[in-house]
Motif scaffolding. Structure first.
Motif, PDB file in Angstrom:
ATOM      1  N   LEU A  74       0.838  -1.120  -0.027  1.00  0.00           N
ATOM      2  CA  LEU A  74      -0.037  -0.038  -0.140  1.00  0.00           C
ATOM      3  C   LEU A  74       1.073   1.331  -0.037  1.00  0.00           C
ATOM      4  CD1 LEU A  74      -2.660  -0.929   2.499  1.00  0.00           C
ATOM      5  CD2 LEU A  74      -2.232  -1.966   0.456  1.00  0.00           C
ATOM      6  N   LYS A  75       1.044   1.826  -1.265  1.00  0.00           N
ATOM      7  CA  LYS A  75       2.002   2.882  -1.282  1.00  0.00           C
ATOM      8  C   LYS A  75       1.829   4.298  -0.573  1.00  0.00           C
ATOM      9  CE  LYS A  75       3.418   0.734  -5.573  1.00  0.00           C
ATOM     10  NZ  LYS A  75       3.645   0.817  -7.102  1.00  0.00           N
ATOM     11  N   PRO A  76       2.856   5.005  -0.571  1.00  0.00           N
ATOM     12  CA  PRO A  76       2.649   6.397   0.361  1.00  0.00           C
ATOM     13  C   PRO A  76       1.683   7.077   0.196  1.00  0.00           C
ATOM     14  CG  PRO A  76       4.954   6.029  -0.414  1.00  0.00           C
ATOM     15  CD  PRO A  76       4.216   4.817  -1.199  1.00  0.00           C
ATOM     16  N   GLU A 120      15.522  -3.316 -11.448  1.00  0.00           N
ATOM     17  CA  GLU A 120      15.312  -3.748 -12.790  1.00  0.00           C
ATOM     18  C   GLU A 120      14.629  -2.520 -13.611  1.00  0.00           C
ATOM     19  OE1 GLU A 120      11.350  -5.859 -13.162  1.00  0.00           O
ATOM     20  OE2 GLU A 120      11.315  -5.768 -11.072  1.00  0.00           O
ATOM     21  N   HIS A 121      14.318  -1.566 -12.902  1.00  0.00           N
ATOM     22  CA  HIS A 121      13.688  -0.346 -13.526  1.00  0.00           C
ATOM     23  C   HIS A 121      14.657   0.700 -13.813  1.00  0.00           C
ATOM     24  CE1 HIS A 121       9.696  -2.208 -13.633  1.00  0.00           C
ATOM     25  NE2 HIS A 121       9.759  -2.175 -12.259  1.00  0.00           N
ATOM     26  N   LYS A 122      15.956   0.633 -13.280  1.00  0.00           N
ATOM     27  CA  LYS A 122      16.897   1.720 -13.427  1.00  0.00           C
ATOM     28  C   LYS A 122      17.010   2.114 -15.272  1.00  0.00           C
ATOM     29  CE  LYS A 122      19.261   1.373  -9.358  1.00  0.00           C
ATOM     30  NZ  LYS A 122      20.358   0.641  -8.767  1.00  0.00           N
ATOM     31  N   PHE A 182      12.433   5.814 -18.254  1.00  0.00           N
ATOM     32  CA  PHE A 182      11.938   7.408 -17.809  1.00  0.00           C
ATOM     33  C   PHE A 182      11.257   7.672 -16.770  1.00  0.00           C
ATOM     34  CE2 PHE A 182       8.035   5.326 -19.679  1.00  0.00           C
ATOM     35  CZ  PHE A 182       7.106   6.084 -19.134  1.00  0.00           C
ATOM     36  N   PHE A 183      10.569   6.608 -16.166  1.00  0.00           N
ATOM     37  CA  PHE A 183       9.974   6.775 -14.912  1.00  0.00           C
ATOM     38  C   PHE A 183      10.618   6.578 -13.579  1.00  0.00           C
ATOM     39  CE2 PHE A 183       8.434   2.655 -16.288  1.00  0.00           C
ATOM     40  CZ  PHE A 183       8.730   1.792 -15.121  1.00  0.00           C
ATOM     41  N   TYR A 184      11.818   6.023 -13.751  1.00  0.00           N
ATOM     42  CA  TYR A 184      12.722   5.506 -12.767  1.00  0.00           C
ATOM     43  C   TYR A 184      12.725   6.750 -11.674  1.00  0.00           C
ATOM     44  CZ  TYR A 184      16.351   3.944  -9.674  1.00  0.00           C
ATOM     45  OH  TYR A 184      16.983   3.326  -8.827  1.00  0.00           O
ATOM     46  N   ARG A 237      11.036   9.331 -10.900  1.00  0.00           N
ATOM     47  CA  ARG A 237       9.746   9.609 -10.254  1.00  0.00           C
ATOM     48  C   ARG A 237       9.053   8.410  -9.379  1.00  0.00           C
ATOM     49  NH1 ARG A 237       5.928  10.020 -15.689  1.00  0.00           N
ATOM     50  NH2 ARG A 237       7.727  11.112 -16.522  1.00  0.00           N
ATOM     51  N   LEU A 238       9.283   7.444  -9.993  1.00  0.00           N
ATOM     52  CA  LEU A 238       9.174   6.251  -9.051  1.00  0.00           C
ATOM     53  C   LEU A 238       9.862   6.077  -7.677  1.00  0.00           C
ATOM     54  CD1 LEU A 238       7.879   3.486  -8.765  1.00  0.00           C
ATOM     55  CD2 LEU A 238       9.608   2.266 -10.000  1.00  0.00           C
ATOM     56  N   CYS A 239      11.346   6.456  -7.620  1.00  0.00           N
ATOM     57  CA  CYS A 239      11.972   6.398  -6.596  1.00  0.00           C
ATOM     58  C   CYS A 239      11.589   7.607  -5.534  1.00  0.00           C
ATOM     59  CB  CYS A 239      13.280   6.512  -6.781  1.00  0.00           C
ATOM     60  SG  CYS A 239      13.811   4.902  -7.378  1.00  0.00           S
ATOM     61  N   ASP A 298       0.174   7.264 -13.558  1.00  0.00           N
ATOM     62  CA  ASP A 298       0.786   6.039 -13.934  1.00  0.00           C
ATOM     63  C   ASP A 298       1.952   5.593 -12.847  1.00  0.00           C
ATOM     64  OD1 ASP A 298      -0.566   5.824 -16.159  1.00  0.00           O
ATOM     65  OD2 ASP A 298       0.914   6.279 -17.747  1.00  0.00           O
ATOM     66  N   THR A 299       2.691   6.613 -12.551  1.00  0.00           N
ATOM     67  CA  THR A 299       3.755   6.038 -11.490  1.00  0.00           C
ATOM     68  C   THR A 299       2.998   6.113  -9.813  1.00  0.00           C
ATOM     69  OG1 THR A 299       5.532   7.231 -12.526  1.00  0.00           O
ATOM     70  CG2 THR A 299       5.576   6.875 -10.185  1.00  0.00           C
ATOM     71  N   ARG A 300       2.141   7.014  -9.727  1.00  0.00           N
ATOM     72  CA  ARG A 300       1.445   7.044  -8.332  1.00  0.00           C
ATOM     73  C   ARG A 300       0.315   5.924  -8.344  1.00  0.00           C
ATOM     74  NH1 ARG A 300       3.749  11.222  -5.447  1.00  0.00           N
ATOM     75  NH2 ARG A 300       1.684  11.415  -4.170  1.00  0.00           N
ATOM     76  N   ASN A 301       0.487   4.894  -8.648  1.00  0.00           N
ATOM     77  CA  ASN A 301      -0.687   3.771  -8.896  1.00  0.00           C
ATOM     78  C   ASN A 301      -0.895   3.108  -7.470  1.00  0.00           C
ATOM     79  OD1 ASN A 301       1.446   2.075  -8.626  1.00  0.00           O
ATOM     80  ND2 ASN A 301       1.347   0.988 -10.318  1.00  0.00           N
ATOM     81  N   SER A 302      -0.528   3.596  -6.131  1.00  0.00           N
ATOM     82  CA  SER A 302      -1.188   3.330  -4.983  1.00  0.00           C
ATOM     83  C   SER A 302      -0.962   1.896  -4.486  1.00  0.00           C
ATOM     84  CB  SER A 302      -2.735   3.455  -4.903  1.00  0.00           C
ATOM     85  OG  SER A 302      -2.762   4.734  -5.459  1.00  0.00           O
ATOM     86  N   PHE A 303      -0.513   0.721  -5.359  1.00  0.00           N
ATOM     87  CA  PHE A 303      -0.436  -0.457  -4.851  1.00  0.00           C
ATOM     88  C   PHE A 303       0.711  -1.275  -5.615  1.00  0.00           C
ATOM     89  CE2 PHE A 303      -4.868   0.916  -4.216  1.00  0.00           C
ATOM     90  CZ  PHE A 303      -5.016   0.652  -3.097  1.00  0.00           C
ATOM     91  N   HIS A 304       1.035  -2.325  -5.037  1.00  0.00           N
ATOM     92  CA  HIS A 304       1.960  -3.236  -5.848  1.00  0.00           C
ATOM     93  C   HIS A 304       1.316  -4.737  -5.716  1.00  0.00           C
ATOM     94  CE1 HIS A 304       5.506  -5.119  -7.367  1.00  0.00           C
ATOM     95  NE2 HIS A 304       5.641  -5.962  -6.265  1.00  0.00           N
ATOM     96  N   GLY A 305       1.636  -5.480  -6.568  1.00  0.00           N
ATOM     97  CA  GLY A 305       1.547  -6.889  -6.517  1.00  0.00           C
ATOM     98  C   GLY A 305       2.402  -7.925  -7.030  1.00  0.00           C
TER      99      GLY A 305
END
Ligand code: CMP
Length: 148
Positions: free
Chosen positions: A9-11, A53-55, A58-60, A62-64, A114-121
């Motif tokens: 459950l992302k930030p 793996e995402h290094k 283009f969104f790396y 932003r993601l970090c 797209d980046t702030r997509n709230s969840f991971h699985g």
């Protein structure tokens, strides 16, 4: 027979105190069990290690930046088909696509961009085991499966 998966459950979700309880309700309503739960606060180096793996993508950055913006929750989930069930519940990676095609999913309801997509699985048994090991190094995945 049961399966484990790793959920985040992302930030953005954890920044709003009203949201995590709603997510936990949605999880329980699907008969998915929360095996372990932990609050996490990442430094840049932690994000770089989990998202190696995402290094270069283009969104790396932003993601970090997103994933180090505040505390988030890591969950170990179990159910007969936990990987697919959790990914079905959160929906497509991109919230706008989720709103169009799968409006009942958690990313459709809560995802921002797209980046702030709230969840991971996790996407497979192998990545689930690796990702569980990353957040819960003391949790013995193989021993858990033997006990089932
Ligand atoms: P997740 O699948 O948990 O892990 C990789 C993350 O990278 C993903 O969630 C999104 O937060 C982000 N991401 C993936 N694809 C894109 C994209 N096309 N544009 C922006 N961010 C993305």
């Amino acid at each position: 027979t049961k399966q484990l998966t790793l959920a985040l459950l992302k930030p953005d979700i954890c920044a709003n105190a009203a949201l995590p309880p709603k997510i936990f309700e949605a999880i329980k309503a699907k008969n998915i069990n929360i095996v372990q739960q932990r609050q996490v606060l990442w430094k840049e180096v932690d994000a770089g290690s989990f998202y190696a793996e995402h290094k270069g993508k283009f969104f790396y950055q932003r993601l970090c930046g997103y994933m180090t913006s505040g505390p988030f929750q890591a969950l170990i989930l179990s159910s007969p088909n936990a990987i697919k069930e959790w990914r079905a519940l959160i929906g497509p990676t991109h919230p706008v696509r989720a709103r169009i095609h799968q409006p009942d999913t958690l990313r459709a309801l809560y995802g921002l961009t797209d980046t702030r997509n709230s969840f991971h699985g996790s996407d497979s048994d192998e990545t689930a085991k690796n990702e569980i090991g990353f957040f819960f190094p003391e949790f013995d995945v193989d021993a858990w499966y033997k006990q089932q």
